[in-house]
Design an enzyme around this catalytic site. Structure first.
Site, PDB file in Angstrom:
ATOM      1  NE  ARG A  55     -12.072   5.644  47.226  1.00 37.90           N
ATOM      2  CZ  ARG A  55     -12.948   5.779  46.807  1.00 37.90           C
ATOM      3  NH1 ARG A  55     -13.608   4.785  46.009  1.00 37.90           N
ATOM      4  NH2 ARG A  55     -14.004   6.554  47.309  1.00 37.90           N
ATOM      5  CB  THR A  56      -5.104   2.902  48.005  1.00 34.92           C
ATOM      6  OG1 THR A  56      -5.690   3.532  46.995  1.00 34.92           O
ATOM      7  CG2 THR A  56      -3.905   2.074  47.664  1.00 34.92           C
ATOM      8  CE  LYS A  83       7.662  11.854  68.067  1.00 39.82           C
ATOM      9  NZ  LYS A  83       7.739  10.400  68.696  1.00 39.82           N
ATOM     10  NE  ARG A 105      -1.444   6.494  47.747  1.00 43.29           N
ATOM     11  CZ  ARG A 105      -2.811   6.566  47.501  1.00 43.29           C
ATOM     12  NH1 ARG A 105      -3.808   7.282  47.826  1.00 43.29           N
ATOM     13  NH2 ARG A 105      -3.275   5.747  46.295  1.00 43.29           N
ATOM     14  CG  HIS A 133      -2.152   3.938  42.200  1.00 47.38           C
ATOM     15  ND1 HIS A 133      -2.051   2.920  43.147  1.00 47.38           N
ATOM     16  CD2 HIS A 133      -3.402   4.524  42.713  1.00 47.38           C
ATOM     17  CE1 HIS A 133      -3.005   2.560  43.918  1.00 47.38           C
ATOM     18  NE2 HIS A 133      -3.528   3.590  43.787  1.00 47.38           N
TER      19      HIS A 133
END
Lengths: 302, 178
Positions: A55-56, A83, A105, A133
């Site tokens: 959603r974000t 990697k 995030r 947030h």
């Protein structure tokens, strides 16, 4: 305004109010037939998500697209990170690709702050560990303002796993700056005494804490972080801390119910409450786009 | 600092523009006014009042914010404040008269036309301004002009329209007075 949006802590009340005011304008744009404006034409937004999020990420993606920016999504399983590339190298690579905004995030607190020291692009924190947030708090504030028209004197209860919640932390800072009265409700294991220094009231009982509040903000029980036995079982949690219709009746008659999503129905919130007219949960999702557009606009103007 | 217009001048000019709009469009059928934030909004309301005085009928009035449509985001020092866009009627197939206080480079008008087009398809767009100070950077001209004022680029023009209409004025500031 600032060049980055790293935390609500860095913002003044005026900064927050300016973002909310700007978001009003974008909210009108989103109601039109043509939901797009040319504001960030030619700019590039990179979503750099080291944690799963639908959603974000989608909300940021839509916000950027509605502003006519180009959007690229980097998610961990498909990037060079697997990697062995270092975080800063990944970010510098993204910058070399021409990013003007990096939306990040990460499961570690402070990662956006670190990146902001290395990048010329504007860094936007989309959730860092258990720290903050900020855009969630801004969209929550926007939603509250729409329904209540003010913050001064408003009683807001934040309920649940406060300890692990970056949503709660950003909201505490944001609501306090705007003049609301904030109370935290939750089991003692998830609600440490230390929060008192933020100028909030702590309650260890739903029945006491919910009395006469204007806004109930439920938090998601982060099942992935509960391996250390903070509460005995999901059933037990719902019995003691779940938002049921009976408990909701203790709040003010016109109190609204919020949840940042995704919801665990039957654990922190009763299905009947989640679907009731008092619930503004889906509205929060809609408002998220307008608020993120406002953030991109404010940072982009620098 | 020089006062170009006082209250009476402005009153007369607004009345003349109102007459011109009506004459040009042969009445107010299908006509509406849209003021550009922020200077054009009060002027649009004033024009609507005048038109009502003349025709005895209300003309729809809206306000338009052009912040999201500007071409200087990231170039100008201060980010424009986002103000209210409120157009409570369909612009489709209407004659929209855009209203602004000062016409200068023409860039605001370009932005306003783009913003308007995203709301629908007007039959025609016209432009009414109180002051045209020259220095166009785009091929844009006004249909209705209160007064043409030759200026230099380092001068500033300020239009002050109060709600009670008594202390209105248009002021020209020279560069030195700043």
């Amino acid at each position: 305004m600032h060049r980055h949006l790293l935390s609500i802590k860095d913002l003044s009340r005026e900064d927050i109010e300016l973002i909310l005011e700007t978001a009003e304008g974008f909210s009108d744009v989103l109601k039109r037939d043509i939901k797009k404006v040319p504001t960030l034409r030619g700019k590039t937004v990179v979503n750099l998500f080291f944690e799963p999020s639908t959603r974000t990420r989608t909300s940021f993606e839509l916000a950027a697209k509605r502003l006519s920016a180009d959007v690229v999504n980097f998610s961990v399983p498909t990037s060079a990170v697997v990697k062995g590339e270092s975080l800063i190298d990944t970010a510098l690579t993204i910058q070399a690709l021409g990013a003007d905004f990096v939306v990040i995030r990460h499961s570690c607190s402070g990662v956006p702050h670190l990146l902001s020291k290395h990048l010329k692009a504007s860094v936007i924190n989309a959730g860092d560990g258990i720290n903050e947030h900020p855009t969630q708090a801004l969209l929550d504030a926007f939603t509250i303002k729409r329904h209540k028209g003010r913050f001064e004197g408003l009683k807001v209860a934040i309920v649940g796993d406060i300890l692990h919640s970056r949503v709660a932390k950003s909201n505490i800072h944001c609501l306090k700056k705007l003049g609301a009265e904030v109370r935290l409700i939750g089991p003692p294991t998830l609600l440490p005494e230390g929060f008192k220094k933020e100028g909030v009231e702590l309650y260890y009982s739903m029945e006491e804490g919910l009395k006469d509040v204007d806004v109930v903000m439920m938090l998601r029980i982060q099942l992935e972080r509960q391996d250390r036995g903070f509460f005995p079982s999901k059933n037990e949690y719902f019995t003691l801390w779940g938002l049921t219709p009976e408990r909701l009746s203790l709040t003010k008659e016109d109190a609204i119910v919020m949840h940042p999503g995704p919801m665990n129905r039957g654990i922190e919130i009763d299905t009947e409450v989640a679907d009731s007219p008092r619930s503004v949960i889906l509205e929060q999702v809609t408002n998220g786009i307008a608020v993120r557009m406002a953030v991109l606009y404010q940072l982009g103007g620098q | 600092m020089k006062i170009l217009f006082n209250s009476e001048d402005i009153e007369r000019t607004i009345r003349r523009i109102a007459h011109q709009i009506l004459e040009h469009n042969k009445g107010l059928e299908g006509l509406c006014l849209v003021g550009i934030q922020s200077g054009g909004v009060t002027l649009a309301r004033r024009l609507a009042d005048k038109i009502k005085e003349i025709e005895g009928k209300n003309i729809p009035v809206g306000s338009l914010d052009i912040a999201f449509y500007r071409d200087d985001l990231g170039i100008r020092e201060d980010l424009p404040r986002v103000r209210k866009t409120d157009i409570p009627f369909e612009v489709n197939n209407r004659v929209v008269v855009l209203v602004d206080d000062v016409l200068y480079t023409g860039r605001s008008i370009r932005a306003a036309m783009d913003a308007l087009m995203d709301m629908g398809r007007p039959a025609r767009i016209q432009l009414a301004v109180l002051i045209d100070r020259g220095h166009r950077e785009l091929p844009i001209r006004a249909d209705f002009i209160g007064k043409e004022v030759p200026t230099s680029r380092d001068e500033t023009i300020k239009v002050e329209l109060s709600e009670e209409e008594t202390s209105d004025r248009v002021i020209l500031y020279s560069a030195k007075a700043e």
